[in-house]
Enzyme design. Structure first.
Site, mmCIF file in Angstrom:
data_model
loop_
_atom_site.group_PDB
_atom_site.id
_atom_site.type_symbol
_atom_site.label_atom_id
_atom_site.label_comp_id
_atom_site.label_asym_id
_atom_site.label_seq_id
_atom_site.Cartn_x
_atom_site.Cartn_y
_atom_site.Cartn_z
ATOM 1 N N GLU A 150 -8.403 4.078 -1.568
ATOM 2 C CA GLU A 150 -9.075 2.987 -2.278
ATOM 3 C C GLU A 150 -8.170 2.340 -3.339
ATOM 4 O O GLU A 150 -8.638 1.860 -4.370
ATOM 5 C CB GLU A 150 -10.371 3.491 -2.923
ATOM 6 C CG GLU A 150 -11.333 4.163 -1.953
ATOM 7 C CD GLU A 150 -11.855 3.232 -0.875
ATOM 8 O OE1 GLU A 150 -11.756 1.997 -1.053
ATOM 9 O OE2 GLU A 150 -12.364 3.730 0.152
ATOM 10 N N LEU A 151 -6.859 2.346 -3.072
ATOM 11 C CA LEU A 151 -5.861 1.805 -4.007
ATOM 12 C C LEU A 151 -5.936 2.461 -5.381
ATOM 13 O O LEU A 151 -5.544 1.851 -6.383
ATOM 14 C CB LEU A 151 -5.976 0.277 -4.151
ATOM 15 C CG LEU A 151 -5.527 -0.578 -2.966
ATOM 16 C CD1 LEU A 151 -5.452 -2.048 -3.378
ATOM 17 C CD2 LEU A 151 -4.198 -0.126 -2.388
#
Length: 407
Positions: A150-151
């Site tokens: 999710e970065l």
């Protein structure tokens, strides 16, 4: 000239079945395909394959064959690839065809799409190694750029990635972090010497990923000509325009009848009409451009929700209780040497399980409901903790668990 860096996250969790308190000590199968609801992993995978993976891959392949300047990048979670091996050789083969063109880059991440970096560095490194192994096994390629689940990003993560030899790392181009600066440049993470930081242009990315079919949006309908004009205008002050999004944008989040496939089909040609724009992979971007400055991210930054932090996964007491309990079992899990127990624990580290427990039902609620097999966050929590209770009982019946209990 400005690069268009097109990157997709491809992930499906191994969802846990409905698990009652009465199942504790009796049923050790947490993931199966016998249910009739959306905890049936095979059913969900094949559904998304039909709506997204197969038609999008077919279209992307045609575009790669038609436009020699078109390039893209993917980050597959290991658990996605594992399900593709089990449920659909056709999906796996369709991705191989894309990679075989030589114009598709693969990125590195955690095998189980976990938040392990923030809870166990040892486990995190193990999952990155497992991911590199499956990428090499299935596609015969190595990775040069890292993106976390999710970065989720911090300075510390970038320093770790540099020490491991990665050339680049991805993060969200969030305004409060950048201030007056633009996400459309290559930066250096604070505390590093060589590794480059690529930041998502969230406005242009989310125009496609989230707003494309929103009829209340002032820019609806989003035509490819309009979007290309925005890219052309942005390019005048950019090294790279990083368009990062979920692959399920095509056909699943944005259904076929919205025109999303027609948009994608026309996208490369419309972009390449502008001689100042070209497509490049993350590795090519970080290799070509020098850093224009340093970006300091001391606290966790993600691409999720309005806060862009970890609150989507660990923002309330039940989420924190679940994840702390899970990682608290780690040492005992591996001491057993039991492959089934270890595999079950690994699958439980997948971040989606904690996402389902999120109680932010206002601005971001519709996102949290997507593919959520539970009626409420509390149902998700109870289900997960029931499984952890059973897993703990299994530990106590193994030699490793007994030895550990005596200590």
């Amino acid at each position: 000239m400005g690069a268009i860096c097109f990157y997709f996250q491809v992930h499906q969790p191994s969802r846990i079945k409905k698990y009652r308190v009465f199942d504790i000590g009796r049923d050790h199968v947490y993931f199966d395909d016998s249910s009739s609801d959306n905890t049936n992993n095979k059913e969900v995978f094949l559904k998304v394959s039909k709506k997204c993976y197969l038609p999008t891959n077919e279209l992307i392949l045609r575009l790669l064959q038609r436009y020699k300047g078109f390039k893209i990048a993917y980050s597959f979670s290991g658990i996605f690839l594992e399900q593709a091996e089990h449920y659909s050789a056709e999906v796996l083969d369709s991705f191989r065809k894309l990679i075989d063109t030589g114009r598709v880059e693969l990125l590195s991440e955690t095998y189980y799409h976990s938040l392990s970096f923030f809870y166990s560095k040892k486990e995190f490194e193990k999952q990155v190694d497992l991911h590199n192994d499956i990428i090499n096994k299935l596609f015969g390629t190595n990775t040069q750029v890292f993106r976390n689940t999710e970065l989720a990003y911090t300075n510390e993560l970038a320093q770790w990635a540099e020490n491991k030899g990665f050339k680049g790392i991805l993060a969200e181009g969030w305004d409060p972090i950048l201030g007056w600066r633009s996400p459309n440049y290559v930066y250096s993470p604070k505390g590093t010497k060589k590794i480059k930081l690529l930041l998502k242009n969230y406005k242009l990315s989310d125009d496609v990923a989230f707003r494309f079919s929103d009829r209340s949006w002032v820019e609806w309908p989003l035509t490819v000509q309009k979007y290309a004009s925005w890219l052309s205008e942005t390019e005048k002050d950019a090294q790279t325009i990083n368009l990062f999004m979920d692959y399920e944008t095509f056909g699943e989040h944005q259904w076929e009848d919205t025109g999303i496939f027609s948009f994608l089909n026309a996208f490369p040609q419309e972009v390449l009409k502008n001689k100042e724009l070209y497509f490049a992979t993350p590795d090519e971007v970080v290799t070509k451009f020098r850093s224009v400055g340093e970006v300091d991210v001391p606290n966790v930054l993600t691409w999720a929700d309005t806060e862009r932090d970890l609150s989507a996964w660990v923002g309330n007491d039940i989420q924190n209780s679940a994840i702390v309990t899970l990682y608290g079992l780690q040492d005992r899990i591996f001491e057993t040497g039991d492959k089934e127990i270890i595999s079950d624990w690994w699958k439980l580290t997948t971040s989606d399980h904690f996402y389902y427990m999120c109680t932010k039902w206002f601005n971001d609620g519709d996102v949290h409901q997507y593919f959520n097999p539970y009626d409420s966050p509390y149902d998700a929590y109870i289900n997960f903790m029931n499984i952890l209770s059973d897993l703990t009982l299994r530990l106590e019946t193994t030699r490793g668990g007994e030895n550990n209990a005596r200590k």
